[in-house]
Scaffold this active site. Structure first.
Site, short mmCIF file in Angstrom:
data_model
loop_
_atom_site.label_atom_id
_atom_site.label_comp_id
_atom_site.label_asym_id
_atom_site.label_seq_id
_atom_site.Cartn_x
_atom_site.Cartn_y
_atom_site.Cartn_z
N ALA A 1 112.32 117.29 -17.96
CA ALA A 1 111.38 118.42 -17.88
C ALA A 1 111.99 119.62 -17.17
O ALA A 1 112.61 119.49 -16.12
CB ALA A 1 110.07 118.04 -17.19
N LYS B 1 108.31 105.21 -21.35
CA LYS B 1 108.40 106.33 -20.42
C LYS B 1 107.00 106.53 -19.86
O LYS B 1 106.08 106.94 -20.57
CB LYS B 1 108.88 107.60 -21.12
CG LYS B 1 108.92 108.80 -20.17
CD LYS B 1 109.15 110.10 -20.91
CE LYS B 1 108.91 111.28 -19.97
NZ LYS B 1 108.95 112.58 -20.67
N ASN C 1 112.49 118.37 -24.61
CA ASN C 1 111.75 118.58 -25.85
C ASN C 1 111.58 120.07 -26.13
O ASN C 1 112.14 120.61 -27.06
CB ASN C 1 110.40 117.87 -25.77
CG ASN C 1 109.60 117.96 -27.06
OD1 ASN C 1 108.47 117.51 -27.13
ND2 ASN C 1 110.15 118.54 -28.13
#
Length: 257
Positions: free
Chosen positions: A187, A100, A209
């Site tokens: 994100a 990534k 995350n």
């Protein structure tokens, strides 16, 4: 949905929820949240995880390589040189040639440096890496990344860790319509409804995350995200009804006594 697999560069993935490994209180909580999420792709920041010294306690000790695809990322890299260096380090350590790719352009917003991203992607692709680029929600940049050989693109929904959800659905929809590779929303997701919405738009996967690790109960949120991604994907495949300004009776009056 068990047969609805995601394929990128010939690699097949069972879950369309991808998760990161930062911000948890410890490795035990990290492992539990990942297990609960059902994810089979787990990203690790090469700059923050010691991938070379396996004699010390390491996040990778808690992740079974037979169960998960470990996706190294170049988080925290602000130059092309740094991003390329850390991608090479991960591959040399035997982690993966799948990467990534992040090249950050601004410390406050953490928005990508798209020019640097394209340059770094071009270098790594020539070296045989499978590059999954973290980019902004610009359809032109996304297409350029595909044109140079990226087998997927990862546009942001909102700034990293912001939890704002999808701020520009129009750009995301254009990317989904114009690129011919998987699109992974990366994100900005804050809660389960954000993940479901991304999948309902047609995203192929969602990577998150902070939305899980920063929740009051990370393991519970991991489970919520699992179901949200599955529900959003199923709703997308089912096909929603058209939006209408006026009511339409569920039981039509035709044929009524």
């Amino acid at each position: 949905m068990s047969d609805d697999r995601l394929t990128i560069a010939g690699r097949e993935f069972r879950s369309r929820l991808w998760v990161g490994t930062g911000k948890y209180k410890d490795f035990v909580e990290t492992k539990k949240a990942i297990e609960t999420s059902g994810a089979d792709v787990v990203t690790v920041a090469v700059r923050r995880v010691n991938v070379t010294d396996r004699n010390s306690e390491n996040l990778l000790d808690y992740l079974d390589p037979k169960q998960y695809t470990i996706l190294p990322n170049t988080a925290g890299c602000y130059t092309v040189e740094d991003a390329v260096r850390y991608a090479r380090l991960a591959r040399a350590a035997g982690v993966s040639d799948l990467v990534k790719l992040e090249v950050i352009g601004d410390e406050r917003t953490l928005f990508p440096d798209t020019a640097g991203l394209i340059e770094a992607a071009r270098i790594l692709i020539k070296e045989g890496f499978v590059v999954l680029p973290y980019t902004n929600d610009d359809p032109i940049v996304a297409q350029k990344l595909v044109d140079i050989g990226c087998p997927a693109v990862m546009p942001l929904a909102a700034p990293i860790g912001s939890g704002l959800g999808i701020r520009n659905p129009c750009n995301l929809k254009i990317i989904l319509e114009t690129v011919n590779v998987p699109v992974i929303v990366d994100a900005g997701v804050g809660t389960a409804s954000d993940a479901a919405l991304a999948m309902e738009y047609g995203a192929d996967a969602v990577l998150m995350n902070t939305a899980i690790a920063g929740a009051k109960e990370p393991v519970a949120m991991a489970e919520a995200m699992k179901y949200a991604v599955e529900a959003g994907r199923l709703a997308y495949k089912a096909g929603r009804i058209p939006r209408k300004l006026y009511a339409t009776a569920s039981s039509p009056i035709e044929g009524m006594l």
